[in-house]
Scaffold this motif. Structure first.
Motif, PDB file in Angstrom:
ATOM      1  N   GLN A  95     100.976  69.599  -5.121  1.00 29.21           N
ATOM      2  CA  GLN A  95     100.371  68.930  -3.963  1.00 29.21           C
ATOM      3  C   GLN A  95     100.280  67.427  -4.202  1.00 29.21           C
ATOM      4  N   GLN A  96      99.913  67.011  -5.421  1.00 31.06           N
ATOM      5  CA  GLN A  96      99.837  65.588  -5.742  1.00 31.06           C
ATOM      6  C   GLN A  96     101.206  64.928  -5.628  1.00 31.06           C
ATOM      7  N   LYS A  97     102.227  65.625  -6.073  1.00 35.33           N
ATOM      8  CA  LYS A  97     103.587  65.085  -5.996  1.00 35.33           C
ATOM      9  C   LYS A  97     104.018  64.922  -4.542  1.00 35.33           C
ATOM     10  N   GLU A  98     103.687  65.884  -3.709  1.00 36.61           N
ATOM     11  CA  GLU A  98     104.044  65.789  -2.287  1.00 36.61           C
ATOM     12  C   GLU A  98     103.314  64.617  -1.622  1.00 36.61           C
ATOM     13  N   THR A  99     102.061  64.403  -2.010  1.00 36.95           N
ATOM     14  CA  THR A  99     101.318  63.262  -1.473  1.00 36.95           C
ATOM     15  C   THR A  99     101.973  61.951  -1.871  1.00 36.95           C
ATOM     16  N   LEU A 100     102.400  61.873  -3.136  1.00 37.44           N
ATOM     17  CA  LEU A 100     103.082  60.666  -3.591  1.00 37.44           C
ATOM     18  C   LEU A 100     104.384  60.436  -2.833  1.00 37.44           C
ATOM     19  N   GLU A 101     105.078  61.513  -2.518  1.00 37.28           N
ATOM     20  CA  GLU A 101     106.319  61.375  -1.751  1.00 37.28           C
ATOM     21  C   GLU A 101     106.058  60.772  -0.375  1.00 37.28           C
ATOM     22  N   GLN A 102     104.971  61.214   0.263  1.00 43.24           N
ATOM     23  CA  GLN A 102     104.614  60.657   1.570  1.00 43.24           C
ATOM     24  C   GLN A 102     104.238  59.178   1.447  1.00 43.24           C
ATOM     25  N   GLU A 103     103.491  58.848   0.388  1.00 45.28           N
ATOM     26  CA  GLU A 103     103.126  57.451   0.169  1.00 45.28           C
ATOM     27  C   GLU A 103     104.356  56.600  -0.123  1.00 45.28           C
ATOM     28  N   PHE A 104     105.323  57.168  -0.830  1.00 37.65           N
ATOM     29  CA  PHE A 104     106.562  56.444  -1.126  1.00 37.65           C
ATOM     30  C   PHE A 104     107.308  56.126   0.166  1.00 37.65           C
ATOM     31  N   ASN A 105     107.359  57.101   1.072  1.00 38.80           N
ATOM     32  CA  ASN A 105     108.054  56.881   2.349  1.00 38.80           C
ATOM     33  C   ASN A 105     107.386  55.752   3.146  1.00 38.80           C
ATOM     34  N   ALA A 106     106.057  55.740   3.141  1.00 37.79           N
ATOM     35  CA  ALA A 106     105.346  54.687   3.864  1.00 37.79           C
ATOM     36  C   ALA A 106     105.581  53.323   3.210  1.00 37.79           C
ATOM     37  N   GLU A 107     105.549  53.301   1.883  1.00 31.74           N
ATOM     38  CA  GLU A 107     105.787  52.043   1.167  1.00 31.74           C
ATOM     39  C   GLU A 107     107.230  51.577   1.346  1.00 31.74           C
ATOM     40  N   GLU A 108     108.134  52.522   1.486  1.00 27.86           N
ATOM     41  CA  GLU A 108     109.543  52.184   1.706  1.00 27.86           C
ATOM     42  C   GLU A 108     109.738  51.508   3.061  1.00 27.86           C
ATOM     43  N   VAL A 109     109.015  51.983   4.072  1.00 21.89           N
ATOM     44  CA  VAL A 109     109.072  51.353   5.399  1.00 21.89           C
ATOM     45  C   VAL A 109     108.552  49.927   5.319  1.00 21.89           C
ATOM     46  N   LEU A 110     107.430  49.736   4.619  1.00 19.35           N
ATOM     47  CA  LEU A 110     106.873  48.396   4.458  1.00 19.35           C
ATOM     48  C   LEU A 110     107.871  47.489   3.752  1.00 19.35           C
ATOM     49  N   PHE A 111     108.519  47.997   2.733  1.00 16.85           N
ATOM     50  CA  PHE A 111     109.497  47.205   1.979  1.00 16.85           C
ATOM     51  C   PHE A 111     110.656  46.791   2.876  1.00 16.85           C
ATOM     52  N   ASN A 112     111.168  47.720   3.669  1.00 19.77           N
ATOM     53  CA  ASN A 112     112.275  47.404   4.574  1.00 19.77           C
ATOM     54  C   ASN A 112     111.854  46.409   5.643  1.00 19.77           C
ATOM     55  N   ASN A 113     110.595  46.483   6.059  1.00 22.52           N
ATOM     56  CA  ASN A 113     110.104  45.501   7.026  1.00 22.52           C
ATOM     57  C   ASN A 113     110.071  44.108   6.408  1.00 22.52           C
ATOM     58  N   LEU A 114     109.738  44.014   5.123  1.00 19.42           N
ATOM     59  CA  LEU A 114     109.770  42.719   4.446  1.00 19.42           C
ATOM     60  C   LEU A 114     111.187  42.156   4.426  1.00 19.42           C
ATOM     61  N   LEU A 115     112.158  43.057   4.317  1.00 12.03           N
ATOM     62  CA  LEU A 115     113.559  42.635   4.317  1.00 12.03           C
ATOM     63  C   LEU A 115     114.123  42.516   5.729  1.00 12.03           C
ATOM     64  N   ASN A 116     113.286  42.885   6.727  1.00 17.87           N
ATOM     65  CA  ASN A 116     113.677  42.814   8.134  1.00 17.87           C
ATOM     66  C   ASN A 116     114.980  43.580   8.380  1.00 17.87           C
ATOM     67  N   ARG A 117     114.987  44.816   7.885  1.00 22.14           N
ATOM     68  CA  ARG A 117     116.146  45.679   8.113  1.00 22.14           C
ATOM     69  C   ARG A 117     115.647  47.040   8.577  1.00 22.14           C
ATOM     70  N   GLU A 118     116.564  47.939   8.819  1.00 21.34           N
ATOM     71  CA  GLU A 118     116.198  49.249   9.361  1.00 21.34           C
ATOM     72  C   GLU A 118     115.207  49.958   8.440  1.00 21.34           C
ATOM     73  N   GLU A 119     114.193  50.557   9.062  1.00 20.18           N
ATOM     74  CA  GLU A 119     113.113  51.173   8.291  1.00 20.18           C
ATOM     75  C   GLU A 119     113.556  52.411   7.519  1.00 20.18           C
ATOM     76  N   ASN A 120     114.605  53.090   7.989  1.00 16.28           N
ATOM     77  CA  ASN A 120     115.010  54.348   7.358  1.00 16.28           C
ATOM     78  C   ASN A 120     115.976  54.155   6.196  1.00 16.28           C
ATOM     79  N   LEU A 121     116.304  52.921   5.849  1.00 16.02           N
ATOM     80  CA  LEU A 121     117.199  52.694   4.717  1.00 16.02           C
ATOM     81  C   LEU A 121     116.473  53.011   3.414  1.00 16.02           C
ATOM     82  N   SER A 122     117.186  53.642   2.501  1.00 13.37           N
ATOM     83  CA  SER A 122     116.578  53.999   1.220  1.00 13.37           C
ATOM     84  C   SER A 122     116.500  52.777   0.316  1.00 13.37           C
ATOM     85  N   VAL A 123     115.492  52.776  -0.542  1.00 12.86           N
ATOM     86  CA  VAL A 123     115.291  51.675  -1.483  1.00 12.86           C
ATOM     87  C   VAL A 123     115.498  52.215  -2.889  1.00 12.86           C
ATOM     88  N   GLU A 124     116.381  51.588  -3.626  1.00 13.91           N
ATOM     89  CA  GLU A 124     116.638  51.997  -4.997  1.00 13.91           C
ATOM     90  C   GLU A 124     115.783  51.151  -5.933  1.00 13.91           C
TER      91      GLU A 124
END
Length: 421
Positions: free
Chosen positions: A195-224
């Motif tokens: 359950q903790q791992k699944e929560t972290l995955e959801q938080e990662f997805n949200a943080e990934e959207v924020l990161f893509n917004n900083l780069l002003n690119r599509e929100e669904n792009l993956s971040v390596e």
């Protein structure tokens, strides 16, 4: 470095051998590509960021302002028709044409150009400030993503470890050396970590959207993100200082220079202004007599001087400029104090993160020793799965704490880089 191995002790029984560095999931292994990867993200952010684009446009506008001030006042043209024609000796006046040109005092236009240029320089510094702040935001978001992913790996490894203990518990249950409650507790612990791992995955997805917004690119792009980071062993004892040419401080210097140029312009504006012009009057011929120069038109060159006799306005501007310079100097000193305080705080947190990481490493080594003792006790059938869960929980605490310490170290290192470089 030893790899994770499985050694057969007896039929159906396995001994887990962990190396301490492996348990850290190679957190202290550095790949040079990580810095390049982050720099590439920062470059994309700078190219796409709307705020920086806005500052670039403001700078271009400020530069174009130089061309605006590099001009003389508008030339005045006038035309007048005499409804009631005034009579002169040579005939009645019919029409008047005039042209006027005021000229600023010598050096006034140059002063205006210098002032406009100083304002453009101040706008350019704003671009540098925005780029630094954006780079800091991208770097810190990147390290948050790294920490999240590293914690997921820690949880995944712990879930796999608990699965191994779960199998040992089932074997012990078959021979009656443990109870079903121990088996269920191991299963519940696995579920909790999942359950903790699944929560972290959801938080990662949200943080990934924020990161893509900083780069002003599509929100669904993956971040390596880099697989691992380490805290360098070497550390300078030299006290960190805010860079003398830091853009946030340089901005005040440029504004100060603009006030200096504004005062030079004010002194030029307080000087006399010269005007040149010419009037042309159309004169009709007289019909009642013959005269020399009958109907001769009038051409009248003119020179004018504008003298600011009542110059209290310019004296007030001078006083305002003096006060503005003092204000900017005070603001710079205040900003320097705030930046230096932020730098000291960042250095303190970074150093604390280093100490915490070393402590977590030592605790992990001891926890691994305790785990190996528990594993060996399985051979005699005396393993206590309550101790297993307790040790596993401690290991997880130390592992996630180590990840958090590494993240804090690099986030504060980014702040230090922002302030001192």
């Amino acid at each position: 470095m030893r790899n994770l191995g499985i050694e057969l002790i007896g039929p159906g029984i396995q001994r887990i051998r962990f190396n301490t560095l492996l348990v850290l999931f190679a957190l202290f292994t550095f790949y040079s590509v990580s810095g390049q990867q982050l720099e590439s993200y920062i470059k994309v952010a700078e190219e796409n960021n709307p705020e920086i684009q806005s500052f670039n446009l403001k700078y271009e506008i400020a530069e174009e302002k130089i061309n605006e001030v590099n001009a003389y006042p508008d030339t005045e043209f006038g035309i007048g028709y005499f409804v009631s024609e005034p009579e002169t000796r040579t005939g009645p006046q019919k029409l008047r044409l005039s042209v006027r040109q005021m000229l600023p005092w010598f050096g006034t236009i140059t002063a205006r150009e210098n002032y406009a240029g100083s304002m453009a320089d101040a706008e350019y510094v704003e671009i540098a400030v925005a780029k630094r702040q954006l780079a800091l935001s991208v770097a810190q978001a990147y390290y948050r993503l790294y920490a999240n992913e590293a914690k997921q790996k820690v949880l995944k490894e712990n879930i796999e470890l608990l699965e191994t203990f779960h199998e040992l518990a089932l074997n012990s249950l078959e021979v009656g050396s443990t109870s079903a409650v121990d088996v269920l507790r191991l299963q519940m612990r696995q579920n909790d970590l999942a359950q903790q791992k699944e929560t972290l995955e959801q938080e990662f997805n949200a943080e990934e959207v924020l990161f893509n917004n900083l780069l002003n690119r599509e929100e669904n792009l993956s971040v390596e993100v880099v697989d691992s980071l380490f805290i360098p062993e070497s550390q300078t004892d030299e006290r960190e200082r805010v860079a003398e040419v830091h853009p946030e401080l340089l901005k005040f210097d440029k504004l100060y220079e603009s006030v200096v140029e504004a005062e030079k312009l004010n002194l030029k504006d307080a000087s006399p202004k010269l005007g040149f012009g010419v009037d042309y009057v159309s004169v009709a011929e007289r019909t009642d007599m013959a005269l020399v120069d009958n109907g001769k038109d009038i051409l009248m060159p003119m020179v004018s001087v504008s003298i600011p006799i009542f110059n209290s306005k310019y004296k007030s501007v001078t006083r305002q400029n003096e006060l503005r310079q003092k204000e900017l100097q005070a603001q710079k000193n205040q900003r320097l104090n705030l930046l230096q305080t932020s730098l000291e705080k960042a250095v303190s947190i970074r150093n604390s993160a280093r100490v915490a990481a070393n402590t977590f490493i030592e605790n992990l080594e001891q926890a691994k020793d305790a785990e190996e003792i528990l594993i060996r006790s399985y051979e005699t059938g005396t393993i206590d799965f309550n101790d297993v869960l307790e040790i596993q929980e401690l290991q997880l605490k130390f592992q996630t704490g180590l990840v958090e310490a590494v993240k804090n170290y690099y986030m504060q290192a980014a702040v230090i880089n922002y302030l001192s470089k």
